[in-house]
Design a protein around this motif. Structure first.
Motif, mmCIF file in Angstrom:
data_model
loop_
_atom_site.group_PDB
_atom_site.id
_atom_site.type_symbol
_atom_site.label_atom_id
_atom_site.label_comp_id
_atom_site.label_asym_id
_atom_site.label_seq_id
_atom_site.Cartn_x
_atom_site.Cartn_y
_atom_site.Cartn_z
ATOM 1 N N LEU A 24 49.262 61.958 66.836
ATOM 2 C CA LEU A 24 50.691 62.235 66.738
ATOM 3 C C LEU A 24 50.979 63.703 67.041
ATOM 4 N N LEU A 25 50.098 64.578 66.590
ATOM 5 C CA LEU A 25 50.289 66.011 66.792
ATOM 6 C C LEU A 25 50.146 66.405 68.251
ATOM 7 N N HIS A 26 49.516 65.531 69.043
ATOM 8 C CA HIS A 26 49.272 65.851 70.453
ATOM 9 C C HIS A 26 50.237 65.165 71.410
ATOM 10 N N LEU A 27 51.206 64.441 70.890
ATOM 11 C CA LEU A 27 52.186 63.804 71.768
ATOM 12 C C LEU A 27 52.998 64.869 72.511
ATOM 13 N N GLN A 28 53.204 64.629 73.817
ATOM 14 C CA GLN A 28 53.932 65.576 74.657
ATOM 15 C C GLN A 28 55.034 64.862 75.429
ATOM 16 N N ASP A 29 56.029 65.649 75.877
ATOM 17 C CA ASP A 29 57.062 65.072 76.729
ATOM 18 C C ASP A 29 56.632 65.148 78.183
ATOM 19 N N ALA A 30 57.520 64.761 79.096
ATOM 20 C CA ALA A 30 57.172 64.698 80.519
ATOM 21 C C ALA A 30 56.837 66.059 81.099
ATOM 22 N N ARG A 31 57.341 67.132 80.454
ATOM 23 C CA ARG A 31 57.073 68.492 80.948
ATOM 24 C C ARG A 31 55.850 69.124 80.297
ATOM 25 N N GLY A 32 55.162 68.359 79.456
ATOM 26 C CA GLY A 32 53.969 68.880 78.814
ATOM 27 C C GLY A 32 54.231 69.665 77.538
ATOM 28 N N ILE A 33 55.452 69.613 77.027
ATOM 29 C CA ILE A 33 55.786 70.320 75.784
ATOM 30 C C ILE A 33 55.436 69.415 74.608
ATOM 31 N N PHE A 34 54.700 69.950 73.648
ATOM 32 C CA PHE A 34 54.337 69.170 72.474
ATOM 33 C C PHE A 34 55.591 68.824 71.673
ATOM 34 N N LEU A 35 55.710 67.551 71.291
ATOM 35 C CA LEU A 35 56.892 67.131 70.541
ATOM 36 C C LEU A 35 56.995 67.848 69.208
ATOM 37 N N LEU A 36 55.862 68.175 68.615
ATOM 38 C CA LEU A 36 55.881 68.890 67.339
ATOM 39 C C LEU A 36 56.564 70.244 67.481
ATOM 40 N N ASP A 37 56.443 70.861 68.658
ATOM 41 C CA ASP A 37 57.076 72.169 68.885
ATOM 42 C C ASP A 37 58.595 72.057 68.955
ATOM 43 N N LYS A 38 59.110 70.839 69.165
ATOM 44 C CA LYS A 38 60.560 70.647 69.266
ATOM 45 C C LYS A 38 61.220 70.404 67.911
ATOM 46 N N VAL A 39 60.434 70.151 66.892
ATOM 47 C CA VAL A 39 60.993 69.786 65.588
ATOM 48 C C VAL A 39 61.432 71.042 64.841
ATOM 49 N N HIS A 40 62.631 71.000 64.300
ATOM 50 C CA HIS A 40 63.187 72.140 63.561
ATOM 51 C C HIS A 40 62.417 72.353 62.256
ATOM 52 N N GLU A 41 62.277 73.617 61.861
ATOM 53 C CA GLU A 41 61.516 73.946 60.663
ATOM 54 C C GLU A 41 62.105 73.305 59.407
ATOM 55 N N LYS A 42 63.433 73.124 59.387
ATOM 56 C CA LYS A 42 64.048 72.497 58.216
ATOM 57 C C LYS A 42 63.506 71.086 58.020
ATOM 58 N N ASN A 43 63.405 70.322 59.117
ATOM 59 C CA ASN A 43 62.870 68.966 59.027
ATOM 60 C C ASN A 43 61.403 68.957 58.631
ATOM 61 N N MET A 44 60.631 69.885 59.204
ATOM 62 C CA MET A 44 59.207 69.913 58.910
ATOM 63 C C MET A 44 58.923 70.414 57.502
ATOM 64 N N ASN A 45 59.719 71.351 57.020
ATOM 65 C CA ASN A 45 59.505 71.837 55.655
ATOM 66 C C ASN A 45 59.690 70.705 54.644
ATOM 67 N N TYR A 46 60.721 69.894 54.836
ATOM 68 C CA TYR A 46 60.921 68.746 53.944
ATOM 69 C C TYR A 46 59.746 67.774 54.069
ATOM 70 N N TYR A 47 59.335 67.530 55.307
ATOM 71 C CA TYR A 47 58.237 66.587 55.534
ATOM 72 C C TYR A 47 56.956 67.069 54.847
ATOM 73 N N ILE A 48 56.622 68.329 55.006
ATOM 74 C CA ILE A 48 55.394 68.873 54.407
ATOM 75 C C ILE A 48 55.439 68.737 52.888
ATOM 76 N N ARG A 49 56.584 69.062 52.306
ATOM 77 C CA ARG A 49 56.699 69.053 50.841
ATOM 78 C C ARG A 49 56.719 67.639 50.264
ATOM 79 N N ASN A 50 57.362 66.706 50.960
ATOM 80 C CA ASN A 50 57.676 65.427 50.324
ATOM 81 C C ASN A 50 57.047 64.189 50.961
ATOM 82 N N VAL A 51 56.579 64.290 52.206
ATOM 83 C CA VAL A 51 56.152 63.085 52.913
ATOM 84 C C VAL A 51 54.687 63.119 53.332
ATOM 85 N N ALA A 52 54.155 64.285 53.609
ATOM 86 C CA ALA A 52 52.847 64.401 54.264
ATOM 87 C C ALA A 52 51.731 63.643 53.551
#
Length: 711
Positions: A24-52
């Motif tokens: 999942l961490l290595h998924l990329q879009d058509a331009r080679g950009i990692f999808l994880l790099d597109k996720v806003h820190e607000k969403n990831m902070n909640y995910y790390i704290r509550n879902v991971a």
């Protein structure tokens, strides 16, 4: 599986290693950009704290990555994961599950939706879960099919939330919850929309009033500095005839206030104030005012004073809940609810006037701490003036373009963002922003009136920074991954760009005290999204613009959403167009370009001008849409027109003409044409009312109060 040689640059990459499927961490879009790099820190902070660490961590992470790749709004993603995570937690706890393979959407979620478990949950909670779950199942499956290879699809399908066989029609709660939401939205919109012309005018009147106060304050500061007179310095001035009041103030600085209230301060503070050292040194000193009273000039009625005085008097500006007793908390909660802020019987502390931005609305620590000592009401002038200047521009943008708040925050003082085109010897303006769900800029057409407000804001920012240019700052709100480079954003202060809450506070402060109630008697406040609903409603219901065109104006892809926004309520307002000014340093002179262009281009432009209103003057105002005319050139009352006081005579002539038309058509026994003539007169009169308000606040802009000092 595909072999990946690089890794995501996201700061969350290392934190997720070993906790989620690494693919999942290595998924990329058509331009080679990692999808994880597109996720806003607000969403990831909640995910790390509550879902991971939850059993459904991979499922939710895949959904988050897909939404990010689709450029979904940060709040949309945040809402989804904060809805799904607690409900999955509830279900796993009640059924004692510890892995996703134990969970069966056909059995376990069905029981929840039927209400056999968690009976205390509302119909609205169940309906929202089903709606979001099904939408997610559909969108993620569609994304997998369109974006990934067959091999990747086979692998990642294990992390899709399966689509249930049932839908909303299988449950009684759906209609109930939807009806409740719609009724609430319509009730609030009904309360706001008929008053929009007055709301806009009152915003201008209040800005004018604060501008007069700021002028008096700055003159008092100058008087104190040049004459070296002892503080406090008392001064007063008369408001214009519409207000009919005289305002009395005292000018203080920190040392003078301490020395005049010696019994309230420690010996060390008195010594520092006397010597002007430490916290009372020149570099840490500042002026502020004390509002003493307001008195009527021509009658014995009770004076109203400044509209925001009660907020400071009741101590609900800023973080009012800190260090308050339980009784004080309860009293202020009830007070704020009576004004439309917060919820009835809530234990949460609503802070509607906490800007969370230094220098905006919230008073300085010294002023806030010593409010109870003063005879009158203490406040800092500059933070309030700045706050309502931002608030007025926001109000104008929301009610003339229907723009979202995120689009407003993207506005910056550059040729790439704000553009002007000269057609028929007149400038036409627009700003460019990336709408929700897109990754390319689109145009939002604005009037000269909006440009004038932008000019006021630019002047304020240059004064604030003591510079000839607005500094470039980083974008700090949702979807900031789309704006990596600093820009001279308009909504900034103290070298930091705004977040949404700051705009909310500015708008609330500007419009506080304007009382609106639903038909059920519930007090409500003006909200940014409510103004967007009002814009759509007026355009579709009263002006009869086609929904697909309104969807384009609102920059919405889903016409069904536009239909929801535009359910029936009354009028929308347009605003005046003021004189041309020099906010924009560059423009394209299309007139000259056409004169030098081939004959076919000239013909093409003329044909385009017949279809597109943004290049045309129209009856009683100026058209500000670039789409095919939605009213077939019936410009009276059109949502896309901005009334101009300079064209008032045209509307007055229309009223007289409509009376003549009504008589003629009555004699000819043409009842439909009679109705058209009456509608023409009605639209013209409505626009004249708007123009009257515009003329009134324009007139007050030129009023200069005579300031008197009492030494």
């Amino acid at each position: 599986m595909t072999v990946f040689t690089d890794k995501s640059q996201s700061p969350f990459y290392e934190k997720l290693l070993g906790k989620v499927d690494e693919q999942l961490l290595h998924l990329q879009d058509a331009r080679g950009i990692f999808l994880l790099d597109k996720v806003h820190e607000k969403n990831m902070n909640y995910y790390i704290r509550n879902v991971a660490k939850k059993p459904w961590n991979n499922h939710l992470l895949l959904s988050i990555l897909i939404y990010a790749d689709k450029n979904s709004d940060v709040r949309t993603i945040d809402y989804f994961i904060q809805l799904m995570n607690p409900r999955l937690n509830d279900l796993f706890n009640i059924f004692y599950f510890n892995k996703m393979t134990d969970f069966d959407v056909e059995t376990h979620m069905y029981q929840y939706l039927k209400g056999t478990i968690f009976v205390e949950h509302s119909d609205s909670m169940r309906a929202e879960l089903l709606n979001r779950y099904r939408n997610n199942s559909y969108l993620t499956k569609k994304w997998l099919t369109a974006k990934l290879t067959q091999e990747q699809q086979s692998y990642f399908e294990q992390y899709l939330f399966p689509m249930p066989s049932y839908d909303a029609r299988d449950f009684s709660f759906t209609k109930s919850a939807m009806t409740q939401r719609h009724n609430t939205r319509k009730s609030e919109t009904d309360a706001i929309v008929p008053m929009l012309p007055q709301i806009r005018a009152e915003g201008h009147f209040r800005w004018n009033q604060l501008h007069r106060l700021r002028q008096a304050f700055l003159k008092a500061c100058e008087e104190a500095q040049t004459t070296k007179c002892a503080l406090p310095l008392e001064f007063h001035y008369d408001e214009p005839e519409r207000v009919g009041e005289r305002f009395y103030f005292r000018l203080w600085d920190k040392p003078s206030f301490v020395l005049h209230h010696q019994d309230q301060f420690s010996a060390s503070s008195l010594k520092a104030a006397s010597n002007r050292t430490g916290a009372y040194s020149e570099e840490k000193n500042n002026y502020f005012v004390e509002f003493l009273k307001a008195e009527r000039l021509e009658d014995d009625e009770e004076a109203e004073g400044l509209w925001f005085m009660e907020l400071f008097e009741k101590d609900v500006v800023g973080s009012w809940n800190l260090n308050a007793s339980d009784d004080e908390l309860q009293q202020k909660r009830e007070l704020l609810y009576s004004w439309g802020y917060g919820e009835e019987d809530s234990t949460k502390n609503s802070v509607p006037f906490l800007s969370m931005h230094k220098g905006i609305i919230t008073p300085s620590t010294f002023v806030s701490r010593n409010q109870d000592i003063a005879e009158g009401i203490l406040f800092d002038v500059e933070p309030i003036y700045a706050g309502i200047t931002f608030g007025l521009l926001a109000l104008d943008i929301f009610t003339t373009t229907g723009a979202r708040l995120n689009e407003l925050l993207q506005m910056n003082y550059s040729k790439e963002c704000i553009k002007s085109v000269k057609i028929d010897n007149k400038l036409h303006h627009s700003f460019y922003a990336i709408p929700k769900g897109r990754d390319e800029v689109e145009s939002f057409y604005i009037s000269d009136q909006t440009m004038k407000l932008i000019a006021k804001l630019i002047k304020l920012l240059k004064y604030h920074y003591g510079a000839t240019k607005i500094p470039s700052v980083g974008y700090r709100d949702d979807r900031k991954h789309l704006f990596p480079n600093p820009k001279p954003y308009l909504f900034q202060y103290n070298n930091r760009s705004f977040k949404k809450n700051t705009v909310y506070s500015c708008l609330r402060f500007l419009l506080h005290g304007l009382h609106f109630e639903t038909q059920e008697g519930k007090a409500i406040t003006v909200k940014t999204h409510l103004l967007r609903h009002a814009f759509a409603t007026e355009a579709v219901q009263r002006q009869k613009l086609p929904i697909d065109i309104v969807a384009k104006i609102l920059h919405q892809r889903d016409v069904g959403v536009t239909g929801y926004y535009s359910e029936p309520t009354p009028s929308q307002v347009a605003q005046s167009v003021s004189d041309l000014h020099d906010v924009i340093s560059d423009y394209v002179d299309v007139d000259e370009a056409v004169l030098r262009s081939p004959e076919e281009l000239q013909q093409e432009l003329e044909e385009y001008k017949e279809k597109v209103g943004v290049f045309n003057n129209v009856l009683g105002g100026t058209c500000v849409t670039d789409f095919v005319c939605p009213t077939k050139m019936q410009c009276l009352g059109c949502q896309a027109k901005v009334p101009q006081p300079e064209k008032k005579h045209e509307l007055e002539e229309v009223i007289e003409l409509s009376k003549d038309m009504e008589k003629r058509f009555s004699k000819m026994n043409l009842p439909v044409e009679v109705k058209k003539a009456k509608a023409m007169r009605k639209h013209a009169r409505n626009e004249l009312k708007e123009i009257d308000l515009i003329e009134k606040y324009r007139e007050e802009q030129n009023y200069e109060p005579h300031i008197r000092f009492d030494k």
